[in-house]
Design an enzyme around this catalytic site. Structure first.
Site, short mmCIF file in Angstrom:
data_model
loop_
_atom_site.label_atom_id
_atom_site.label_comp_id
_atom_site.label_asym_id
_atom_site.label_seq_id
_atom_site.Cartn_x
_atom_site.Cartn_y
_atom_site.Cartn_z
N ASN A 12 37.22 118.55 63.60
CA ASN A 12 36.18 118.99 64.53
C ASN A 12 34.95 118.10 64.49
O ASN A 12 34.25 117.95 65.49
CB ASN A 12 35.79 120.44 64.22
CG ASN A 12 36.87 121.42 64.62
OD1 ASN A 12 37.29 121.45 65.76
ND2 ASN A 12 37.35 122.20 63.67
N GLY A 54 49.43 124.58 62.40
CA GLY A 54 48.47 123.49 62.34
C GLY A 54 49.12 122.16 62.01
O GLY A 54 50.00 122.08 61.14
N ASP A 108 47.87 119.67 60.41
CA ASP A 108 47.61 119.25 59.04
C ASP A 108 48.58 119.91 58.07
O ASP A 108 49.00 119.29 57.08
CB ASP A 108 46.16 119.54 58.65
CG ASP A 108 45.76 120.99 58.89
OD1 ASP A 108 46.49 121.72 59.59
OD2 ASP A 108 44.70 121.40 58.37
N ARG A 109 48.97 121.15 58.35
CA ARG A 109 49.91 121.84 57.47
C ARG A 109 51.29 121.18 57.51
O ARG A 109 51.89 120.93 56.47
CB ARG A 109 50.02 123.31 57.85
CG ARG A 109 48.76 124.13 57.59
CD ARG A 109 48.91 125.56 58.09
NE ARG A 109 49.95 126.27 57.34
CZ ARG A 109 50.43 127.45 57.72
NH1 ARG A 109 50.03 128.01 58.86
NH2 ARG A 109 51.36 128.06 56.99
N THR A 153 38.69 123.51 54.86
CA THR A 153 37.89 124.62 55.37
C THR A 153 38.55 125.95 55.00
O THR A 153 37.88 126.89 54.57
CB THR A 153 37.75 124.52 56.90
OG1 THR A 153 37.16 123.26 57.22
CG2 THR A 153 36.86 125.63 57.44
N THR A 206 21.86 135.55 39.60
CA THR A 206 22.57 135.82 40.85
C THR A 206 23.31 134.58 41.33
O THR A 206 24.48 134.64 41.73
CB THR A 206 21.60 136.31 41.93
OG1 THR A 206 20.99 137.52 41.48
CG2 THR A 206 22.31 136.56 43.25
#
Length: 240
Positions: A9, A90, A92-93, A116, A168
């Site tokens: 993207n 996808g 990429d997969r 991502t 935290t």
């Protein structure tokens, strides 16, 4: 020379291959930079895989007489897809799974791609892509806690945070980083229950945060997607 492009993207990654040998690769290229890089080499064959740019836009911008192939759900592959919705799979997969099958033929291989999202995909010893799992990636988890709460800060990735957070920020870091590691270890164990001889291959931008902390044997192959794209390209050239 072959050139393969993995266009996301925002940025693109380009790999240059001589037959099956990866000569070099460049990452985090914007579209104009990617076009300039590819033009400079005048490759014989090009495979273009993109989630954001059409092949027509790419061909027009490149303006070279190269043999250009676009990776689509209908592109012939050297692996078989055993997937209920192959047109939603996808690129990429399937590229990473193809690369894993090329590097480790006749083996059951689990590919963990840490981008991502974190994808877990199995390609079996018969070169069949069996599908897998998709879960939120590391940055997505940090951003989700910051976005969906009023007071939790946005924390960045760090390697091997303390398990027990004393603030935290350190608690968030531990929760995400150690949580992802525990997730991967649990999923790998589940797969190995069914495939005791399973080989696990790790790739993707966040892989360096985990490759040394996961229980061996884990094989890190950073450019697995590019290797898979080139394997798909050479397979299609051989069919011509």
């Amino acid at each position: 020379m072959n050139v393969v492009i993995d266009s996301g993207n925002t940025f693109s990654k380009v790999g240059w291959f001589e037959n099956e040998k990866l000569l070099r690769y460049t990452t985090r290229l914007e579209f104009a930079e990617m076009i300039a890089e590819v033009r400079s080499q005048r490759p014989e064959h090009v495979l273009f895989s993109s989630v954001s740019t059409t092949v027509e836009e790419f061909v027009h911008a490149l303006d070279l007489p190269s043999n250009i192939l676009s990776l689509t759900p209908d592109t012939p592959l050297p692996v078989t897809k055993n997937y209920d919705t192959p047109h939603t799979l996808g690129a990429d997969r399937i590229a990473a799974a193809t690369g894993a099958n090329y590097l480790y033929p006749q083996e059951n291989v689990l590919v963990i791609d840490m981008g991502t999202c974190i994808t877990y995909d199995l390609v079996d010893q018969m070169a069949v892509f069996q599908g897998g799992l998709i879960s939120p990636g590391v940055k997505m988890r940090f951003k989700a806690m910051h976005t969906f709460t009023k007071r939790l800060p946005l924390v960045e990735e760090e390697k091997n945070p303390a398990f027990i957070g004393k603030s935290t920020r350190s608690a968030i870091s531990s929760g995400v980083m150690n949580g992802v590691q525990a997730e991967m270890e649990g999923i790998i164990a589940r797969y190995r229950h069914s495939y005791p001889d399973l080989r696990v291959v790790l790739c993707g931008g966040d892989a360096p945060f985990f490759e040394s902390s996961l229980k061996p044997p884990i094989f890190a192959v950073p450019e697995l997607v590019l290797i898979g794209l080139n394997r798909i390209l050479t397979y299609n050239v051989s069919l011509q």
